[in-house]
Structure formats: C-alpha cells, structure tokens
Enzyme design. Structure first.
Site, PDB file in Angstrom:
ATOM      1  N   GLU A 121      25.036  54.226 -36.995  1.00 41.41           N
ATOM      2  CA  GLU A 121      23.825  54.287 -36.172  1.00 41.41           C
ATOM      3  C   GLU A 121      23.863  55.427 -35.163  1.00 41.41           C
ATOM      4  O   GLU A 121      22.824  56.001 -34.830  1.00 41.41           O
ATOM      5  CB  GLU A 121      23.616  52.951 -35.434  1.00 41.41           C
ATOM      6  N   HIS A 158      15.176  41.936 -35.940  1.00 41.86           N
ATOM      7  CA  HIS A 158      16.206  40.928 -35.649  1.00 41.86           C
ATOM      8  C   HIS A 158      16.405  40.733 -34.146  1.00 41.86           C
ATOM      9  O   HIS A 158      17.453  41.040 -33.580  1.00 41.86           O
ATOM     10  CB  HIS A 158      17.533  41.285 -36.332  1.00 41.86           C
ATOM     11  N   ARG A 175      12.166  38.686 -36.937  1.00 45.50           N
ATOM     12  CA  ARG A 175      12.636  38.487 -38.292  1.00 45.50           C
ATOM     13  C   ARG A 175      11.866  37.384 -39.002  1.00 45.50           C
ATOM     14  O   ARG A 175      11.526  37.498 -40.169  1.00 45.50           O
ATOM     15  CB  ARG A 175      14.123  38.134 -38.238  1.00 45.50           C
TER      16      ARG A 175
END
Lengths: 278, 310
Positions: free
Chosen positions: B53, B104, B162
């Site tokens: 990331e 999420h 989510r």
C-alpha cells in the site's frame, strides 16, 4: 564528447559545491554531506541528460527528476538556480520563514522542484508513478530518481522495486548515491545493505555500478540505461560523503543539521572557491 | 438492498464507459472492495499494485502528476494507518488529485476481527490539511458522489462500508455535495449519523416519535469539510444533538461536531460510537449490539441529550 564538455561539467559541479556551502552557511543548518556527494550526478542530469528547462517545466513531455533523498536539496536548489529557475538571492532564504527554499523540497513553493520529498522511500514510488503515467499516455519522456543508500532501509523502496520491474518501466532510472554513510553512522553499522548490486538484480532491475564522481562513467551509465528495454535501470554510484570539503569527507556528523562556523567556514569557502557569501 | 462493494465496482464500470480520465489501483483486494467488476470490464485501466500500500499511494501521486486520476482502493485500516504518511506527504501536501477509496469500515467488517476493523479512520484523515473526507450512507449516495469526485480536483478520502445497506434514499434524490442532508425534520433533538448508522437513526427516530420526541435527522456524509452551519442551526433550533458512527468515540463525527458546537452554540451532545476499545470477531449485527451501535442505543442517547438541555 569533447574534452571541453567534461570541463564544462566540472565547472558546473564546482559552482554547485560553492552554492551548497553558501546556502548551508546562510541557513545555519541543512545537510551538506549528502548534498556534496551527489553533485556530479545532479550536474550530469541537468546539463546533459534531461529534457528539462525553464522553457518546458510545465510541459507533460518534459523529463522528471525526483530527489527522493530530499534532505540533499541543497544540491538540487543549486542546480535549479544555475539553470535559471530562480535567483541565487533565494539562497539567503533557505530554511527561513517566508522563503521559497524549504528544508526539504516543495513543488508548490520552489520553481523546478517536482515533488515534496524528504520522507524517505516516497520519492522513489512517486517517480515510478510518473514513469508508469508516461507509458500509459504514450509519452517518450523519462523519469529519474536519486536515492540515498540509507534510504534503502525503507521497506517502501523494495515494494517499489518489485512494482517497477513487474511493470517493465524501462523509461525510469534510479540512482543510489552510495556514499556509505547514513544519518548516525556508516551503513554497515546501522543495517547492512550489501550485496546491493545482487539485491537489485534479484528484484529484476538492470544494474550498473560506477564511480559517482567520474563524468565519463556517469555518461556511460546513462547511455546504457537509455539502451535498456523491458527493465528499469538502477545505477549504483559510489560516492564520497562531503566530497570536496576536506574535513567533511566521510565524517558522519556532516550528514545533517550542521553548518560550518569560524575556521571551518573559512576553510570550506576557500576549498569551494567562494570569496564571500552572496 | 445492494452491497456497497458491488455498488462501488459497478459505478466505476459505468463511469469508465463515459470517461477515460481515471484508472483504478488495487492492492490485491479486488474481491473485497468490489473493484473486480471494473477489472473484468476494463483490465487496461486496472493497475494491480500488489500487497504494497505504501508504494501504491506514493505511486498514485506520480500517476496524478501525469494527468491521470488514480482511484486508490484498499481496506480502510490500511488506507488510514499503514499508508497514512504516504497519503499525507505524497498526496495531500503536494495537493495531487488522488481519490482514496477505502472499504471495510469499523465493526461492520465483522468476522475478520480487530486487525481489519478501521475505527480510527475519520480521526486520522480529517486531521490532514487539504484532504476531504466523505462517507456515503447507501449505494444510491455512493453512485451519486462518484462523478462529483472525479469532476472536482483535490485529494479525497472516500469511505465505503462492506455490508449490504438498506437504501436510505430513492433513486431521484438530489445530493448537495458538502452539505449535511436533512432526512427528517424535528424540533426536540437532532440525530447526526454517518454511513451504516444512518438507517439505524431513522429507526430510532420512529421509536422516539411514539414517545413524543421529535427528531431532526442529518446525514453527515461530508465529514470534511463539514457543514458547520447545519450543525450550529441544529444546536440552536433543537437544543440537543446525538452523533452516530461506527468509529471510535474519539476524533470521529462526534468529536468534530463537539468542536463546532462548543465554538458556535453550546448544547448537549451525546455520542453513539465505539467506546475507545478494539473490536472482536462476530457478525456485524451482533457486534453492533455488543458495542452499542443499535437503534436502541440511539434512542437512549437522545433521551439523555434531551434531558440535559440547557
């Protein structure tokens, strides 16, 4: 290349060293050691390698130089001033409130600076993005990133190495200013990075090792990088930290947050050929 | 009722048919974030960055420099913590036009447990200068916000949940970006909710109406810039505020509203949020019960806020 061109480069590099000492003395701090070690590499990039000037600094087709080792910005500022991006008067404002020259590069404040670097590892990834962006847009321009050897401690560098090789970014050249020292001490006493050459090769890069103060070797390396297809190139440039100022060479304390005072200053000015602080 | 990740993947695909100015970056979680829909339809505009990331975020800034709009996707916990310094230094500080889309959120992640639950992301992202933060309440708002994001330059953090969320809005809703949206008018208190908590706030308001407590409900999708005028108006006109979020009680919607209320028009504020603890594994609904994020909890908080009126 004619001999006179190498002479021109030597002269340009000498001007950069002078500017680095001037800026360092005005600011009262900064990072002279790592700025002096990459002078020849930066001189080559700005004088011979890159399609980059005050004329095309906003053109998408320009080449990009990203100083990922952002603490060495004195050398970048020196080159940009030499190339007319701003006046040497600005040297007085380095690290001062209201000035255009920040303690680490800032593209919003300093003409010619491409990225806000200094947080190590990020400039390298940014350069990979520039190279990928150029490929996606079908542009022929090239991207160059200068890394510190201490910077290789950062995990992000190795994330980027995997990414650059996977994406076959042959329009990208990274150079390690391998001066053997990082902030506190010799690399070998902090976190050993050898075998550096094998590491980059194993990560899928085209690796060239040179003397980073020798313009003929520098020229040869960048020529070979241009000829490479399918792989990004990593030039490991062996250099001397503090190069050109006798008492700074290979002495860890000149990495950062210091400036020469008293007799040190006189000596530095004499050695870089500087008569007075402009 | 549509899953937010499917809605996200589909809206990306629809937008890609209309415009070629953006690409989607993924860190090996296309299944989780819903971008696999986009990958299948537009493989050439999908950039796989691997489980890396930090490189993805800084690299995205480089892509933005080249004139492409990168939509960086990953889980919120990694966007807001693992790569946050890259978001700050590579994206926000130089002001690159990168859209960070994180899925999420909070306890809503459910069974994956605490390491995958982002209960801190609002606090973290809203403290970064130049960064906007938006958190749509349902798939319809998510679809409405995406073209707006692409048309407006600047770094932005988009939070998507989510779970399947019931639609709060109908298809004809007009969204005024950057504004708190009045979902229901009321006089006794204002419930300000974000994301998964918006539909719970509507349920709570129905219960309270039967008790004779009239609640204004604000959808606070825009966490930054926040609609300060709407917050102050609510404090003045209803005299009590309850904030609702699937986030730590510190630094999130509640904290932001308290800052504005204290400065602009002091009024009692109660926070329905996670009480400064890490979550655990469990179904989202069970966790919401355990950690006090259900409509009942909102009802109790409103009663308390009303009883504290100045």
């Amino acid at each position: 290349m004619s001999v006179s061109k190498y002479d021109e480069l030597e002269k340009f590099a000498a001007e950069l060293r002078k500017s680095i000492i001037i800026m360092n003395c005005h600011a009262g701090s900064g990072h002279p050691g790592g700025s002096l070690s990459c002078v020849e590499i930066i001189s080559w990039l700005y004088c011979n390698e890159m399609n980059y000037s005050t004329e095309n600094m906003n053109d998408p087709e320009r080449d990009r130089f990203i100083l990922s080792k952002g603490h060495s910005c004195l050398s970048l500022y020196a080159a940009l001033a030499e190339k007319g991006f701003f006046s040497k008067e600005a040297f007085k404002t380095l690290r001062h409130a209201g000035g255009i020259l920040q303690g680490h590069p800032d593209r919003l404040k300093t003409p010619g600076v491409e990225f806000n670097s200094g947080s190590l590892g990020q400039g390298f990834s940014f350069a990979l993005g520039c190279a990928l962006g150029a490929k996606r847009a079908g542009r022929k321009n090239r991207t160059y990133a200068l890394l510190g050897d201490g910077e290789l401690n950062e995990g992000q560098i190795w994330e980027g190495c995997m990414f650059g090789a996977h994406q076959k970014l042959d329009n990208m050249v990274a150079i390690v200013d391998y001066n053997k020292f990082q902030s506190d001490d010799l690399n070998t006493n902090i976190t050993a990075i050898e075998p550096m050459n094998d590491k980059f090769k194993a990560f899928g890069w085209h690796v060239i090792e040179i003397d980073g103060h020798n313009f003929r070797e520098i020229e040869n390396a960048f020529t070979r990088a241009r000829a490479m297809t399918g792989k990004p190139t990593m030039i490991i440039a062996h250099t001397i930290k503090g190069k050109g100022i006798s008492y700074m060479e290979n002495v860890p304390k000149w990495h950062g947050s210091l400036c020469p005072t008293g007799k040190e200053r006189e000596c530095a000015m004499r050695e870089c050929g500087c008569e007075e602080l402009i | 009722m549509e899953n937010m990740r499917d809605a996200f993947g589909k809206v990306l695909t629809e937008l890609a048919a209309e415009r070629d100015d953006f690409v989607v970056l993924d860190a090996d979680v296309a299944g989780g974030t819903g971008t696999y829909h986009f990958r299948e339809a537009y493989p050439d505009r999908f950039i796989q960055c691997g489980i890396a990331e930090q490189n993805m975020f800084s690299m995205a800034a480089g892509l933005a420099e080249s004139g492409i709009i990168p939509i960086v996707t990953c889980y919120a916990v990694f966007a807001s913590m693992r790569a946050i310094e890259q978001a700050r230094n590579s994206i926000a500080y130089p002001e690159f036009n990168v859209k960070i889309a994180a899925s999420h959120l909070g306890l809503d992640v459910g069974p994956d447990g605490a390491t995958h639950q982002a209960l801190e992301d609002i606090a973290i992202y809203r403290s970064i200068p130049k960064m906007s933060v938006v958190s749509p309440a349902d798939p319809i708002e998510l679809k409405a916000v995406m073209p707006y994001l692409l048309d407006n330059t600047g770094p932005l953090y988009l939070r998507t949940g989510r779970s399947p969320l019931p639609n709060v809005f109908d298809e004809n809703t007009i969204f005024e970006h950057g504004k708190a949206q009045v979902l229901r008018e009321g006089t006794d208190a204002t419930i300000m909710a974000v994301g998964v908590m918006v539909h719970r706030a509507l349920i709570a308001a129905d219960v309270l109406a039967k008790e004779g407590i009239s609640c204004r409900i604000l959808n606070m999708s825009w966490l930054k810039p926040m609609d300060e005028a709407a917050v102050i108006k609510a404090a003045k006109e209803t005299g009590a505020i309850v904030t609702c979020e699937d986030h730590n009680k510190y630094g999130g919607l509640g904290g932001a509203v308290m800052e504005i209320v204290c400065e602009g028009c002091p009024a009692p504020v109660e926070r329905v949020a996670v009480n400064d603890i890490f979550g655990a594994s469990g179904e989202p609904e069970d966790l919401a019960k355990e950690y006090g994020l259900m409509p009942d909890d909102i009802v109790k908080a409103v009663r308390k806020a009303v009883s504290r009126k100045l």
